[in-house]
Design a protein around this motif. Sequence first.
Motif, PDB file in Angstrom:
ATOM      1  N   MET A   1      65.777  35.918  12.612  1.00  0.00           N
ATOM      2  CA  MET A   1      66.658  34.882  13.147  1.00  0.00           C
ATOM      3  C   MET A   1      65.890  33.801  13.926  1.00  0.00           C
ATOM      4  O   MET A   1      66.487  32.826  14.376  1.00  0.00           O
ATOM      5  CB  MET A   1      67.702  35.509  14.092  1.00  0.00           C
ATOM      6  CG  MET A   1      68.697  36.405  13.413  1.00  0.00           C
ATOM      7  SD  MET A   1      69.986  35.433  12.624  1.00  0.00           S
ATOM      8  CE  MET A   1      71.175  36.711  12.223  1.00  0.00           C
ATOM      9  N   ILE A   2      64.584  34.013  14.103  1.00  0.00           N
ATOM     10  CA  ILE A   2      63.798  33.069  14.903  1.00  0.00           C
ATOM     11  C   ILE A   2      63.861  31.663  14.291  1.00  0.00           C
ATOM     12  O   ILE A   2      64.048  30.667  14.992  1.00  0.00           O
ATOM     13  CB  ILE A   2      62.337  33.555  15.019  1.00  0.00           C
ATOM     14  CG1 ILE A   2      62.286  34.841  15.836  1.00  0.00           C
ATOM     15  CG2 ILE A   2      61.470  32.477  15.665  1.00  0.00           C
ATOM     16  CD1 ILE A   2      60.907  35.476  15.907  1.00  0.00           C
ATOM     17  N   GLY A   3      63.713  31.593  12.974  1.00  0.00           N
ATOM     18  CA  GLY A   3      63.756  30.290  12.308  1.00  0.00           C
ATOM     19  C   GLY A   3      65.087  29.590  12.508  1.00  0.00           C
ATOM     20  O   GLY A   3      65.136  28.362  12.651  1.00  0.00           O
ATOM     21  N   LEU A   4      66.166  30.365  12.526  1.00  0.00           N
ATOM     22  CA  LEU A   4      67.499  29.782  12.729  1.00  0.00           C
ATOM     23  C   LEU A   4      67.604  29.151  14.118  1.00  0.00           C
ATOM     24  O   LEU A   4      68.149  28.057  14.270  1.00  0.00           O
ATOM     25  CB  LEU A   4      68.565  30.872  12.562  1.00  0.00           C
ATOM     26  CG  LEU A   4      70.009  30.466  12.874  1.00  0.00           C
ATOM     27  CD1 LEU A   4      70.497  29.451  11.848  1.00  0.00           C
ATOM     28  CD2 LEU A   4      70.912  31.695  12.882  1.00  0.00           C
ATOM     29  N   VAL A   5      67.074  29.842  15.135  1.00  0.00           N
ATOM     30  CA  VAL A   5      67.153  29.317  16.499  1.00  0.00           C
ATOM     31  C   VAL A   5      66.268  28.082  16.661  1.00  0.00           C
ATOM     32  O   VAL A   5      66.646  27.116  17.328  1.00  0.00           O
ATOM     33  CB  VAL A   5      66.745  30.408  17.518  1.00  0.00           C
ATOM     34  CG1 VAL A   5      66.724  29.847  18.932  1.00  0.00           C
ATOM     35  CG2 VAL A   5      67.700  31.593  17.434  1.00  0.00           C
ATOM     36  N   ILE A   6      65.088  28.107  16.056  1.00  0.00           N
ATOM     37  CA  ILE A   6      64.178  26.959  16.174  1.00  0.00           C
ATOM     38  C   ILE A   6      64.711  25.774  15.382  1.00  0.00           C
ATOM     39  O   ILE A   6      64.720  24.642  15.874  1.00  0.00           O
ATOM     40  CB  ILE A   6      62.760  27.343  15.711  1.00  0.00           C
ATOM     41  CG1 ILE A   6      62.182  28.389  16.663  1.00  0.00           C
ATOM     42  CG2 ILE A   6      61.864  26.119  15.640  1.00  0.00           C
ATOM     43  CD1 ILE A   6      60.849  28.953  16.216  1.00  0.00           C
ATOM     44  N   GLY A   7      65.178  26.036  14.167  1.00  0.00           N
ATOM     45  CA  GLY A   7      65.718  24.968  13.327  1.00  0.00           C
ATOM     46  C   GLY A   7      64.613  24.160  12.665  1.00  0.00           C
ATOM     47  O   GLY A   7      63.438  24.274  13.013  1.00  0.00           O
ATOM     48  N   PRO A   8      64.975  23.330  11.693  1.00  0.00           N
ATOM     49  CA  PRO A   8      63.972  22.521  10.975  1.00  0.00           C
ATOM     50  C   PRO A   8      63.273  21.547  11.916  1.00  0.00           C
ATOM     51  O   PRO A   8      63.923  20.734  12.572  1.00  0.00           O
ATOM     52  CB  PRO A   8      64.798  21.784   9.905  1.00  0.00           C
ATOM     53  CG  PRO A   8      66.209  21.834  10.398  1.00  0.00           C
ATOM     54  CD  PRO A   8      66.337  23.084  11.200  1.00  0.00           C
ATOM     55  N   GLY A   9      61.943  21.677  12.011  1.00  0.00           N
ATOM     56  CA  GLY A   9      61.180  20.797  12.896  1.00  0.00           C
ATOM     57  C   GLY A   9      61.505  20.977  14.366  1.00  0.00           C
ATOM     58  O   GLY A   9      61.245  20.087  15.179  1.00  0.00           O
ATOM     59  N   GLY A  10      62.081  22.148  14.722  1.00  0.00           N
ATOM     60  CA  GLY A  10      62.431  22.407  16.120  1.00  0.00           C
ATOM     61  C   GLY A  10      63.695  21.693  16.560  1.00  0.00           C
ATOM     62  O   GLY A  10      64.003  21.647  17.759  1.00  0.00           O
ATOM     63  N   LYS A  11      64.482  21.202  15.583  1.00  0.00           N
ATOM     64  CA  LYS A  11      65.674  20.411  15.922  1.00  0.00           C
ATOM     65  C   LYS A  11      66.702  21.219  16.715  1.00  0.00           C
ATOM     66  O   LYS A  11      67.250  20.750  17.715  1.00  0.00           O
ATOM     67  CB  LYS A  11      66.298  19.885  14.635  1.00  0.00           C
ATOM     68  CG  LYS A  11      67.533  19.027  14.850  1.00  0.00           C
ATOM     69  CD  LYS A  11      68.079  18.524  13.522  1.00  0.00           C
ATOM     70  CE  LYS A  11      69.346  17.708  13.734  1.00  0.00           C
ATOM     71  NZ  LYS A  11      69.911  17.236  12.449  1.00  0.00           N
ATOM     72  N   THR A  12      66.939  22.466  16.304  1.00  0.00           N
ATOM     73  CA  THR A  12      67.985  23.271  16.957  1.00  0.00           C
ATOM     74  C   THR A  12      67.607  23.628  18.394  1.00  0.00           C
ATOM     75  O   THR A  12      68.411  23.458  19.318  1.00  0.00           O
ATOM     76  CB  THR A  12      68.251  24.551  16.147  1.00  0.00           C
ATOM     77  OG1 THR A  12      68.564  24.206  14.789  1.00  0.00           O
ATOM     78  CG2 THR A  12      69.405  25.328  16.745  1.00  0.00           C
TER      79      THR A  12
END
Length: 484
Positions: free
Chosen positions: A340-351
């Motif tokens: 889920m780490i990628g989901l929290v960070i989001g594309p380019g750290g957007k999230t």
Amino acid sequence: EGDQTLENYIRDRASGQIKKILSQFEFTKPERDAALDVVKDEIATTITELPEEDPIRVAATANSKALGNTFKDITKYFMRRQIIEDNVRVDGRKLDEVRPVSCLVDVLPKRVHGSGLFNRGLTQVLSTCTLGTPGDAQNLNDDMQLDQHKRYLHHYNFPPFSVGETKPMRAPGRREIGHGALAERALLPVLPSKEQFPYVIRIVSEVLSSNGSTSMGSVCGSTLALMDAGVPIIKPVSGAAMGLIKEGDEVRVLTDIQGIEDFLGDMDFKVAGTDTGITALQMDMKISGLSLEVIAQAVHQAKSARLHILEKMLACINTPRTETSPYAPRLLTIKIDSDMIGLVIGPGGKTIKSITEETGAKIDIEDDGIVTISAVDENKAKRARNIIQGMTRKLHEGDVYAGRITRIIPIGAFVEFLPGKEGMIHISQLADYRVGKVEDEVAVGDEVIIKVREIDNKGRINLTRLGIHPDQAAAAREAAAVNR
């Protein structure tokens, strides 16, 4: 021959006065230094008044360091003889006696989170403790072991004014770095684990006045500062510096040496530890070799000194404070699935950037899924935690939540029911009767109770307002109120 004549001249005129000054036990270090300087200056003046052809003046002119070196040798001789023969030191202390100790905590505004002032004789050290977030850890990628981080940093400063000097303040030198490393090693064994206390800890020890063993003073001052900051250390640490005077077979071990005993003695043996063990040792030797018996005596004598100093420290503050400074960041730690780490960070750290902007909290995510959220305002940290928990929570069909309508389309309405989680209620699921237009039933901003009806194979969440028990609705409202 001229040098020997000059040396005899200086010894004849200085020996008696130096011996007398060293036996004036009531003298403080500045007073003793000033008295010795007066004697040295008087001899220098008498030499300049001699005829130019006098061998003594010729020798002094040829070797500008002869007077200073001889004067130091005489001072060293009488200081050491006084200890060996009389078992008395220049300040009148017994060989195993510690100078007067005093301690203070909370001496600086709480912006630094914790502070401790340690005073032993004329040695005075002010240590400050500042608590940071995991992202403040020092990155140690300067060697073969990559991705290493240091969460405890101990910095030691020795400004010129601490010894009555004036010179430029530049970057830390070898001495400052070495003393800081020694104090750091002394305290590392008693620091709480990262899981128990996730803060990054920075200690800065400022030497305000120096007359021997400032490194051990910084250990004591830093222990006070850590406890004042609310760091749950395992045990408090104190330290003392041991000295040695060896003349032939005669050996004297000195407790809590001061500047002159370090400068003119044979050993500086620093011992730091708790009431049950030693955490750090460092020895500087000016003679070759020591017997195990002498080392054992020094360690044993150091224990008594450490416990005496520790008693004075604990009388000032005996346990770490139960709460950190209101100005220290508030840390909340949660665990999410690593996928889920990628989901929290989001594309380019957007999230993660949007969460930071919305809440004002700082977020650090480790590879194993541990998320540390920090903010000075605890409510902001909780808000960021709720958003991340909502984004990463695994949903199940039949779960009931309280949500808010975020937008409306002709075939239904979108509802945010957890921070970062949104689903759609189809128009057919808005009510248990036929709804002509979505706007006839709900509007943007309305609070609604919904149930997860289905999660399709694309991860889209379909919601319904039908088939919800009143008890489920009440529980959902209560949970939403807590998470806001």
